[in-house]
Write an enzyme that holds these catalytic residues in place. Structure first.
Site, PDB file in Angstrom:
ATOM      1  CG  ASP A   2      -2.119   0.843   1.088  1.00 21.27           C
ATOM      2  OD1 ASP A   2      -2.331   1.390  -0.015  1.00 21.27           O
ATOM      3  OD2 ASP A   2      -2.867   0.979   2.077  1.00 21.27           O
ATOM      4  CD1 TRP A   7       7.498   6.448  -2.365  1.00 21.49           C
ATOM      5  CD2 TRP A   7       7.080   6.776  -4.554  1.00 21.49           C
ATOM      6  NE1 TRP A   7       8.707   6.501  -3.030  1.00 21.49           N
ATOM      7  CE2 TRP A   7       8.484   6.704  -4.361  1.00 21.49           C
ATOM      8  CE3 TRP A   7       6.586   6.980  -5.840  1.00 21.49           C
ATOM      9  CZ2 TRP A   7       9.389   6.814  -5.421  1.00 21.49           C
ATOM     10  CZ3 TRP A   7       7.484   7.103  -6.893  1.00 21.49           C
ATOM     11  CH2 TRP A   7       8.863   7.016  -6.680  1.00 21.49           C
ATOM     12  CG  HIS A  19       0.424   1.708  -9.437  1.00 22.79           C
ATOM     13  ND1 HIS A  19       0.178   1.413  -8.119  1.00 22.79           N
ATOM     14  CD2 HIS A  19      -0.697   2.325  -9.892  1.00 22.79           C
ATOM     15  CE1 HIS A  19      -1.034   1.838  -7.788  1.00 22.79           C
ATOM     16  NE2 HIS A  19      -1.583   2.396  -8.845  1.00 22.79           N
ATOM     17  CB  SER A  47      -8.081  -5.892  -3.724  1.00 20.18           C
ATOM     18  OG  SER A  47      -8.639  -4.627  -3.995  1.00 20.18           O
ATOM     19  CG  LEU A 113      10.404 -16.514  -2.919  1.00 18.14           C
ATOM     20  CD1 LEU A 113      10.281 -16.418  -1.393  1.00 18.14           C
ATOM     21  CD2 LEU A 113      10.841 -15.158  -3.467  1.00 18.14           C
TER      22      LEU A 113
HETATM   23  C1  FPP Z   1      -1.791   0.068  -3.356  1.00 14.39           C
HETATM   24  O1  FPP Z   1      -1.344   1.393  -3.305  1.00 14.39           O
HETATM   25  C2  FPP Z   1      -1.183  -0.600  -4.462  1.00 14.39           C
HETATM   26  C3  FPP Z   1      -1.857  -1.165  -5.483  1.00 14.39           C
HETATM   27  C4  FPP Z   1      -3.321  -1.184  -5.588  1.00 14.39           C
HETATM   28  C5  FPP Z   1      -1.144  -1.785  -6.599  1.00 14.39           C
HETATM   29  C6  FPP Z   1       0.036  -2.593  -6.195  1.00 14.39           C
HETATM   30  C7  FPP Z   1       0.689  -3.033  -7.413  1.00 14.39           C
HETATM   31  C8  FPP Z   1       2.019  -3.014  -7.654  1.00 14.39           C
HETATM   32  C9  FPP Z   1       3.067  -2.600  -6.684  1.00 14.39           C
HETATM   33  C10 FPP Z   1       2.451  -3.493  -8.940  1.00 14.39           C
HETATM   34  C11 FPP Z   1       2.979  -4.860  -8.732  1.00 14.39           C
HETATM   35  C12 FPP Z   1       2.928  -5.551  -9.960  1.00 14.39           C
HETATM   36  C13 FPP Z   1       3.041  -6.886 -10.056  1.00 14.39           C
HETATM   37  C14 FPP Z   1       3.214  -7.459 -11.359  1.00 14.39           C
HETATM   38  C15 FPP Z   1       3.012  -7.784  -8.902  1.00 14.39           C
HETATM   39  P1  FPP Z   1      -2.396   2.519  -3.594  1.00 14.39           P
HETATM   40  O2  FPP Z   1      -2.487   2.729  -5.056  1.00 14.39           O
HETATM   41  O3  FPP Z   1      -3.694   2.175  -2.915  1.00 14.39           O
HETATM   42  O4  FPP Z   1      -1.737   3.748  -2.908  1.00 14.39           O
HETATM   43  P2  FPP Z   1      -2.484   4.905  -2.120  1.00 14.39           P
HETATM   44  O5  FPP Z   1      -3.296   4.232  -1.044  1.00 14.39           O
HETATM   45  O6  FPP Z   1      -1.351   5.700  -1.575  1.00 14.39           O
HETATM   46  O7  FPP Z   1      -3.311   5.648  -3.111  1.00 14.39           O
END
Ligand code: FPP
Length: 223
Positions: A2, A7, A19, A47, A113
């Site tokens: 999260d 960020w 992302h 999700s 892993l």
């Molecule tokens: C939550 O932060 C993050 C996500 C919904 C996406 C997570 C995905 C990645 C890190 C990409 C990974 C990719 C692969 C292939 C595994 P947020 O967007 O909710 O952040 P915020 O709460 O600060 O808005």
């Protein structure tokens, strides 16, 4: 994972840049887990609730997954990482579905892993899916027990998680492994996911090592 959006915002960047930075960090964390002897890493990347985000952001996340499979799979495989998927592939493009399935198939015998990718995953959806599958298989009420439910979850065959780490300071479970994490230790850090590097992972593991896991029992059974 999260905090990608915050960020990015704190740096005046678009969410997709967050992302992308989060994906770079995932590379670092996979490597660190491998070096630290962690055997299973489950990452909550998309999700069932994330479908409510803008189409632009959803497409951006799907394209990151596709690019990761295209560009990183060979290296993951060479490093003996087994990729598993939890969630459902419904809603993904046919091309992406096939790429995920092929990646899972290619790496299925790797043992260094297990990287379990929660994509289009929700804990409640998973339990509903398990119940449907038990009923469809003719399961009778008296034979349904915890072991049977577990064997129908997406995580069938994997042990329960020991530690759940949530970045960006949110004190919520957010539908993540709600069955499996019944006795997991939780660790919350204010650090946004893209900045949660190997040093932070070590801190989390160290905090975990000091916990007294009781699984519902008393602290000292001889008392
Ligand atoms: C939550 O932060 C993050 C996500 C919904 C996406 C997570 C995905 C990645 C890190 C990409 C990974 C990719 C692969 C292939 C595994 P947020 O967007 O909710 O952040 P915020 O709460 O600060 O808005």
């Amino acid at each position: 994972m999260d905090g990608n959006g915050r960020w990015a915002r704190s740096r005046g960047l678009p969410r997709q840049a967050g992302h992308r930075a989060g994906t770079e960090n995932l590379r670092r964390i996979i490597k660190a887990c491998s070096e630290m002897g962690i055997k299973i890493l489950t990452v909550y990347a998309f999700s069932t609730e994330n479908w409510g985000r803008s189409m632009k952001e959803i497409k951006g996340l799907m394209s990151i997954l596709e690019r990761v499979i295209d560009q990183e799979l060979d290296e993951l495989h060479a490093n003996e990482v087994q990729l598993r998927h939890i969630g459902v592939l419904d809603g993904l493009s046919e091309t992406l579905k096939e790429k995920v399935q092929a990646a899972v198939e290619l790496t299925k015998n790797n043992e260094r892993l297990i990287l379990c990718l929660a994509w289009n995953y929700g804990g409640r959806q998973e339990i509903v899916h398990a119940v449907r599958s038990i009923v469809a298989g003719g399961g009778r009420p008296e034979e349904i027990d915890e072991a049977m439910v577990e064997s129908h979850l997406f995580t069938a065959g994997l042990p329960d998680p020991d530690l759940v780490v949530r970045t960006s300071g949110e004190m919520r479970v957010s539908n993540f492994l709600i069955w499996q994490a019944a006795y997991a230790e939780y660790y919350v850090t204010p650090t946004y996911w893209p900045s949660f590097g190997p040093d932070e992972l070590e801190k989390a593991v160290e905090a975990y090592s000091k916990r007294d896991r009781r699984f519902g029992l008393v602290a000292d059974a001889s008392d």
